[in-house]
Enzyme design. Structure first.
Site, PDB file in Angstrom:
ATOM      1  N   ASP A  49      39.291  -3.464  59.622  1.00 44.73           N
ATOM      2  CA  ASP A  49      40.127  -2.268  59.541  1.00 44.73           C
ATOM      3  C   ASP A  49      41.016  -2.231  60.781  1.00 44.73           C
ATOM      4  OD1 ASP A  49      40.236   0.431  57.923  1.00 44.73           O
ATOM      5  OD2 ASP A  49      40.370   0.965  60.044  1.00 44.73           O
ATOM      6  N   ILE A  50      42.304  -1.985  60.577  1.00 41.98           N
ATOM      7  CA  ILE A  50      43.232  -1.900  61.701  1.00 41.98           C
ATOM      8  C   ILE A  50      43.001  -0.574  62.413  1.00 41.98           C
ATOM      9  CG2 ILE A  50      45.665  -1.829  62.373  1.00 41.98           C
ATOM     10  CD1 ILE A  50      46.202  -3.597  59.868  1.00 41.98           C
ATOM     11  N   GLU A  78      44.597   0.104  55.035  1.00 44.25           N
ATOM     12  CA  GLU A  78      44.603  -0.826  56.162  1.00 44.25           C
ATOM     13  C   GLU A  78      43.275  -1.558  56.305  1.00 44.25           C
ATOM     14  OE1 GLU A  78      43.143   3.059  57.944  1.00 44.25           O
ATOM     15  OE2 GLU A  78      44.575   2.496  56.420  1.00 44.25           O
TER      16      GLU A  78
END
Length: 190
Positions: free
Chosen positions: A65-66, A108
């Site tokens: 996950d960003i 994301e």
């Protein structure tokens, strides 16, 4: 006139064939990042779980996950956010094996399915990916953007563990991902 008719038929058939090929490709590919999409990932995960159970193999799942992605969109706009997603996906793919399934899980969040791979090897790859993202010179509209990711890794061993379903394996990796986020981000938890 006959030749024109044959050429028109050939062009029409070629157009249909190309359109069909493009449609088939986008049935399994995320249009923004050009990696596999969520549906294809889930399908392949189920297939690989079955295969690992049958042949008593290991399988690892990496969920990524960003970090602070919403702030990229809020600060720089959605086009900058899309740039971050595309570049990150490209880097994920370039740091994995051709046999690994790299997919956009949603928003994301990304997933990497690593067949015939134990957790220690998966953690090494995850750490390599984390460092690559942290050190990559993301540049958008003349500005350098600092990007980090949080990663969760889980393993299933078909030789030792009772059969597992796709939802349980995803949940396991997801819990590790959120542990990484809750304990400071920019880290790998397993």
């Amino acid at each position: 006139s006959e030749y024109e008719t044959l050429i028109n038929i050939a062009v029409n058939q070629a157009t249909i064939a190309i359109g069909s090929a493009i449609q088939s490709q986008f049935a399994i590919q995320d249009r923004l990042t050009m990696i596999y999409n969520h549906d294809y990932f889930v399908q392949r995960l189920k297939e690989e779980l079955f295969r690992c159970n049958r042949y008593k193999l290991k399988l690892s799942l990496i969920m990524l996950d960003i970090d602070h992605f919403k702030s990229f969109n809020d600060t720089y706009g959605h086009i900058a956010g899309n740039y971050i997603l595309r570049e990150s996906a490209r880097l994920f793919q370039s740091n994995t094996r051709i046999t690994d399934i790299v997919a956009r899980y949603g928003g994301e969040e990304f997933a990497i399915l690593m067949t015939e791979t134990g957790v220690s090897d998966a953690v090494n790859i995850a750490e390599k990916i984390r460092e690559t993202i942290q050190n990559y010179p993301f540049e958008y509209d003349g500005q350098k953007l600092h990007v980090t990711i949080s990663i969760g890794v889980s393993e299933w061993d078909g030789a030792k563990d009772p059969q597992i379903d796709d939802i349980s394996l995803i949940d396991s990796a997801d819990k590790k991902l959120y542990e990484a986020k809750k304990t400071g981000r920019n880290k790998v938890c397993f």
